[in-house]
Scaffold this active site. Structure first.
Site, PDB file in Angstrom:
ATOM      1  N   ILE A  14       0.646  -1.508   0.093  1.00 42.48           N
ATOM      2  CA  ILE A  14       0.025   0.111   0.199  1.00 42.48           C
ATOM      3  C   ILE A  14       0.304   1.636  -0.001  1.00 42.48           C
ATOM      4  O   ILE A  14       1.962   1.306   0.765  1.00 42.48           O
ATOM      5  CB  ILE A  14      -0.693   0.042   1.346  1.00 42.48           C
ATOM      6  N   HIS A  15       0.402   2.310  -0.974  1.00 40.68           N
ATOM      7  CA  HIS A  15       1.419   3.240  -1.158  1.00 40.68           C
ATOM      8  C   HIS A  15       1.305   4.896  -1.233  1.00 40.68           C
ATOM      9  O   HIS A  15       1.182   5.883  -1.219  1.00 40.68           O
ATOM     10  CB  HIS A  15       3.275   3.245  -1.790  1.00 40.68           C
ATOM     11  N   ARG A  16       0.164   4.017  -1.816  1.00 44.40           N
ATOM     12  CA  ARG A  16      -1.116   5.574  -2.544  1.00 44.40           C
ATOM     13  C   ARG A  16      -1.397   6.653  -2.023  1.00 44.40           C
ATOM     14  O   ARG A  16      -1.720   6.436  -0.428  1.00 44.40           O
ATOM     15  CB  ARG A  16      -2.211   4.777  -3.619  1.00 44.40           C
ATOM     16  N   ARG A  40       6.665   5.832   3.005  1.00 47.85           N
ATOM     17  CA  ARG A  40       4.887   6.102   3.155  1.00 47.85           C
ATOM     18  C   ARG A  40       4.183   6.267   3.802  1.00 47.85           C
ATOM     19  O   ARG A  40       3.453   6.786   4.686  1.00 47.85           O
ATOM     20  CB  ARG A  40       4.931   6.822   1.647  1.00 47.85           C
ATOM     21  N   ASP A  64      -2.359  -1.545  -4.187  1.00 45.78           N
ATOM     22  CA  ASP A  64      -2.657  -0.125  -4.908  1.00 45.78           C
ATOM     23  C   ASP A  64      -1.678   0.652  -5.628  1.00 45.78           C
ATOM     24  O   ASP A  64      -2.041   1.273  -6.549  1.00 45.78           O
ATOM     25  CB  ASP A  64      -3.157   0.869  -4.012  1.00 45.78           C
TER      26      ASP A  64
END
Ligand code: UD1
Length: 354
Positions: free
Chosen positions: A204-206, A237, A278
Site C-alpha cells: 500500500i503506498h498511494r 510512505r 494499490d
C-alpha cells in the site's frame, strides 16, 4: 544514436532494466542513465540496479523527497545542464511519476525529442498525481510508446494517434524473465509467515490510501482481520503515515516486512494465494503470474486485468474479506501485455527515428 533515460522511482528501475538490456545488445546505441534521486533509500533504489543488472546511473540529481512542486522543480533545475552536456537524440521517460514529467518538460524546452514509454495509460481520476503526469507527458512528447491497444485508444481519443506506436509492455519482459529465474528460490517473507502455508502479499503506498488517517486505519484493520496471513511489504510512505496517525501496522493477520528487491517480490507473488495492492505494476504482475489480485482503488489503468475476475477493485475496505476469499478464477489470461519483447521493439523504434 544516443538515448538519455530519466528515471527516479522504483517502478521505473524495472522498466529501465528492460531498456538498458535491449540498448546494450545493439552497437549503434549509446545509453545515458539519469537518476533524479526521487527514491534514494537503498531498498527503494540501489537493490534494483544491482539485482536487475542495470548499469550505474551516469548522473544522479539527488533531489530527494518534497512537495510535488519542490520535488519536480528541483529535477527541472538539475536537468538543464545534463541535457546541454549530453544532447541526446532521444530523451526517454518512463511511466507516470514526477521524474517522468520533469524529464519531459526539461527536454521539450531545450527542443530535444522526447519518447514516453508506457504512454496512454489513464485512470481518469484527476486526484492522482500520476494522472497529471501521464496526460501532460503524453501531450508534450514526440513519440508515444504504448503498452496495449487500450492505451492506443486513449491516445487516439486525445488526438495523439499519429505519434503512437504499440510496443507491448516492458515490465512484462522483466517480470517473465525474473519469474523463471526465481521459480525454485527460497522465499523472503516477513517473520511469522510460513512459506509452506497459503499467504497473501500486500503493498500500500498511494496517497489516497495512506494520507487520510481514517481511511488508513480502516484499511489496516481490514488487513489485520483477514484469515490468510498477510506479508505486508511496507513502503516508506506507508510507514511514515501510519506512525504519524498512531496506527500500528503489524497485528492480527498482518506481518510487516521492509520493501523487498524485485526478484524477491516476484518470487513471493508467484507463490502467494492472493495479492492485495494499490500499485499499478503489481496488479499486472499478479495477472501475468496467475495470482488473484484485489486492488484497493476506485479504478485501474490496467483494465485488462479485471477480465475473468483475476483482478477485482475494492473501494471499501469492508469488502476486502470477500474479495480476498473469492474462489480462484478459472478464466484464461490472454497475453494483453505483449510477448516479452517490448523493450527491443521500443529501442528499435527510437533507432529508426534517430
Ligand atoms: C512515487 C510515484 C508513484 C509510484 C511510486 C512507487 C509520483 C507522484 N509518485 O510515489 O507513481 O507508484 O513512486 O514507489 O512520482 N520515501 C523514503 N525513501 C525513498 C523514497 C520515498 O523515505 O527512497 C518517503 C518519503 O517520506 C517521501 C514519501 O516516501 O516523501 C513518498 O515518496 P515519493 O517519491 O514522493 O512518492 P511515492 O509515494 O514513492
Amino acid at each position: 544514436m544516443k538515448i538519455l533515460s530519466v528515471v527516479g522511482a522504483r517502478p521505473q528501475f524495472v522498466k529501465l532494466a528492460a531498456i538498458a538490456d535491449a540498448a546494450a545488445r545493439r552497437d549503434d546505441v549509446e545509453h545515458v542513465i539519469v537518476h533524479t534521486g526521487q527514491h534514494y533509500d537503498a531498498a527503494m533504489s540501489d537493490v534494483f540496479f544491482a539485482d536487475l543488472r542495470i548499469p550505474a546511473p551516469d548522473v544522479n540529481l539527488a533531489v530527494g523527497s518534497g512537495t510535488h512542486g519542490r520535488q519536480t522543480g528541483a529535477m527541472l533545475a538539475g536537468m538543464d545542464d545534463v541535457l546541454a552536456e549530453h544532447q541526446p537524440d532521444w530523451t526517454l521517460v518512463y511511466g507516470d511519476t514526477n521524474s517522468t514529467l520533469a524529464g519531459t518538460l526539461s527536454a521539450v524546452k531545450m527542443h530535444l525529442r522526447v519518447a514516453h514509454l508506457e504512454a496512454g495509460l489513464r485512470s481518469f481520476n484527476r486526484r492522482m498525481p500520476e494522472e497529471h503526469n501521464r496526460v501532460l507527458t503524453d501531450h508534450a512528447a514526440d513519440l508515444l510508446l504504448a503498452p496495449t491497444e487500450v492505451a492506443r485508444t486513449h491516445l487516439a481519443a486525445e488526438g495523439l494517434a499519429e505519434r503512437t506506436l504499440v510496443t507491448g509492455d516492458v515490465m512484462t519482459d522483466v517480470c517473465l524473465r525474473v519469474a523463471e529465474s526465481v521459480r525454485d528460490a527460497a522465499l523472503v517473507l516477513p517473520p511469522g509467515i510460513d512459506p509452506a502455508e497459503p499467504f497473501a502479499v500486500a503493498t500500500i503506498h498511494r496517497a489516497d490510501n495512506t494520507d487520510d488517517p481514517e481511511r488508513l486505519r480502516a484499511l489496516v484493520t481490514a488487513l489485520q482481520d483477514l484469515e490468510l496471513p498477510v506479508a505486508l511489504f511496507a513502503h516508506p510512505r506507508l510507514v511514515a503515515k501510519a506512525a504519524e496517525a498512531g496506527i500500528t501496522l503489524a497485528g492480527g493477520a498482518v506481518h510487516v516486512g521492509e520493501p523487498v528487491a524485485y526478484p524477491e517480490l516476484i518470487g513471493a507473488v508467484q507463490r502467494a494465494s492472493a495479492v492485495i495492492t494499490d500499485s499499478g505494476g503489481l496488479q499486472k504482475e499478479a495477472y501475468l503470474l496467475g495470482t488473484p489480485c484485489s486492488t484497493i482503488r476506485t479504478e485501474t489503468e490496467w483494465v485488462e486485468t479485471l477480465e475473468g475476475d483475476w483482478n477485482r477493485l475494492v473501494t471499501d475496505p469492508r469488502e476486502l474479506p470477500a474479495a480476498v476469499g473469492r474462489p480462484r478464477p478459472t478464466a484464461e489470461r490472454p497475453p494483453h501485455y505483449g510477448d516479452g519483447r517490448a523493450a527491443a521493439r521500443s529501442v528499435e523504434a527510437l533507432a529508426e527515428r534517430a
